[in-house]
Design an enzyme around this catalytic site. Sequence first.
Site, PDB file in Angstrom:
ATOM      1  N   GLY A 147       0.829  -1.206   0.000  1.00 25.58           N
ATOM      2  CA  GLY A 147       0.000   0.000   0.000  1.00 25.58           C
ATOM      3  C   GLY A 147       0.854   1.243   0.000  1.00 25.58           C
ATOM      4  N   ASN A 148       0.247   2.364   0.221  1.00 25.61           N
ATOM      5  CA  ASN A 148       1.009   3.605   0.352  1.00 25.61           C
ATOM      6  C   ASN A 148       0.363   4.468   1.432  1.00 25.61           C
ATOM      7  OD1 ASN A 148      -0.903   5.582  -0.954  1.00 25.61           O
ATOM      8  ND2 ASN A 148      -0.688   4.072  -2.592  1.00 25.61           N
ATOM      9  N   ARG A 149       0.984   5.593   1.735  1.00 27.56           N
ATOM     10  CA  ARG A 149       0.577   6.354   2.923  1.00 27.56           C
ATOM     11  C   ARG A 149      -0.499   7.399   2.643  1.00 27.56           C
ATOM     12  NH1 ARG A 149       5.556   8.950   5.000  1.00 27.56           N
ATOM     13  NH2 ARG A 149       4.151   9.697   6.622  1.00 27.56           N
ATOM     14  N   SER A 150      -1.073   7.386   1.465  1.00 26.67           N
ATOM     15  CA  SER A 150      -2.090   8.408   1.170  1.00 26.67           C
ATOM     16  C   SER A 150      -3.334   8.198   2.048  1.00 26.67           C
ATOM     17  CB  SER A 150      -2.472   8.329  -0.301  1.00 26.67           C
ATOM     18  OG  SER A 150      -3.504   9.229  -0.551  1.00 26.67           O
TER      19      SER A 150
END
Length: 403
Positions: free
Chosen positions: A203-206
């Site tokens: 995933g990513n931190r958005s």
Amino acid sequence: MFVVVGVTGGIAAYKTVQLVRLLVKDGHDVHVIPTDDALRFVGLPTWEAISRNPVTTSVHDDVARVRHVALGQQADLVVVAPATANTIAKMAAGLADDLLGTTLLATQAPVVIAPAMHTEMWQHPATQANVDTLMSRGVHMIGPEAGELTGGDSGPGRMTEPERIHETVARELARGSGEAAGQQWLVTAGGTREPIDPVRFIGNRSSGRQGVEVALAAARRGAEVTLIAANVSPEVLAQVAGDPRIRVVEIMSTDDLERAASAHAPSVDVVVMAAAVADYRMPDVAHEKITKESAEGTLRLELVETTDILRGLVASRVEGQTIVGFAAETPGEGETLVGRAIAKRRRKGADLLAANEVGWRKGFEQDENHLVVIDAADAVVAEVQGTKRDTAEALVATICARR
Ligand SMILES: Cc1cc2nc3c(=O)[nH]c(=O)nc-3n(C[C@H](O)[C@H](O)[C@H](O)COP(=O)(O)O)c2cc1C
């Protein structure tokens, strides 16, 4: 949506409790501003309990947050019910000697009033002239109705029932009157997740905050928005709950996002791709959880590129559509955010590209953001440092100005 309910000193104030209850039930963030006289009819604890927000009457409370203008600036709509003859006169004159007065002067949102008073007061030329002034400024009026009044007499002056005021407010909120009225927007927010096995993902931190603010800014200007939310937390999504102009489609992976975006894109005027989309995914997702035993010390994941959704949307754009990309960049030595943004816009072919610099303590999960917007001539057409609401406002204003 952010709804301010002004309450003034008439018996009908007790009926406004029901109006506030209905608005809260719709999911709106409701802020009640009673006048001092209104509190002689219904007390402050009732308004706080029913609206679930702090209530004050004075411009001197909560000064640090500049409450005397902040409520009006944030409002999507202000409704004054009941509106006394006194408050109507103050509104017509632009008086600002209490929190309701300053809020009404500070707001650019639609204002609805529901007058309530005895027939003589209502029919007095002074009241009628004040009402004419307010209506000529675009204030919406509902009622008053003819019927039985508090003193046992009857005639025009009775406040419209709260259920009907609620219907009017809901209609006004849904209508929107801004530059994007009548437009359909597609906004993506959050970050996609690429599954590795049934329990893990890349995933990513958005957080989705910036995309949600873009959706809200477009809706405030009257657009109807489809918000594709990729793994956005319920707390962030709560901001759009109950907003009749924003429809939320929740998805998880880049594949889901592509399907949802390509289904909606052909029928919209503006596409804003604010979601952080994975560049790589697993070619095959493991059906069972990968264990330490099965990995034998080192786990190697081979990833394949995902589809470039933005480029795909640009390639299949419908006539007159504006497509806006987003870039979260970490410029290296000798590089600039603007340089990276120009290169990315060219690669993607978007009409505008909004870029922000990100890092461990920058951009993600924060309320502050720094955004630059590049157009097709490689020019910086907007640059804003501020809250994600400020940057969203600037971006949406830029998009609207260019359409
Ligand atoms: C029992 C009672 C009922 C009142 N009802 C009304 C009313 O329905 N409409 C009105 O214009 N004024 C009414 N008034 C007079 C207002 O309370 C008064 O004009 C007050 O200054 C209004 O202040 P506000 O507009 O700041 O709330 C009433 C006063 C009393 C004592």
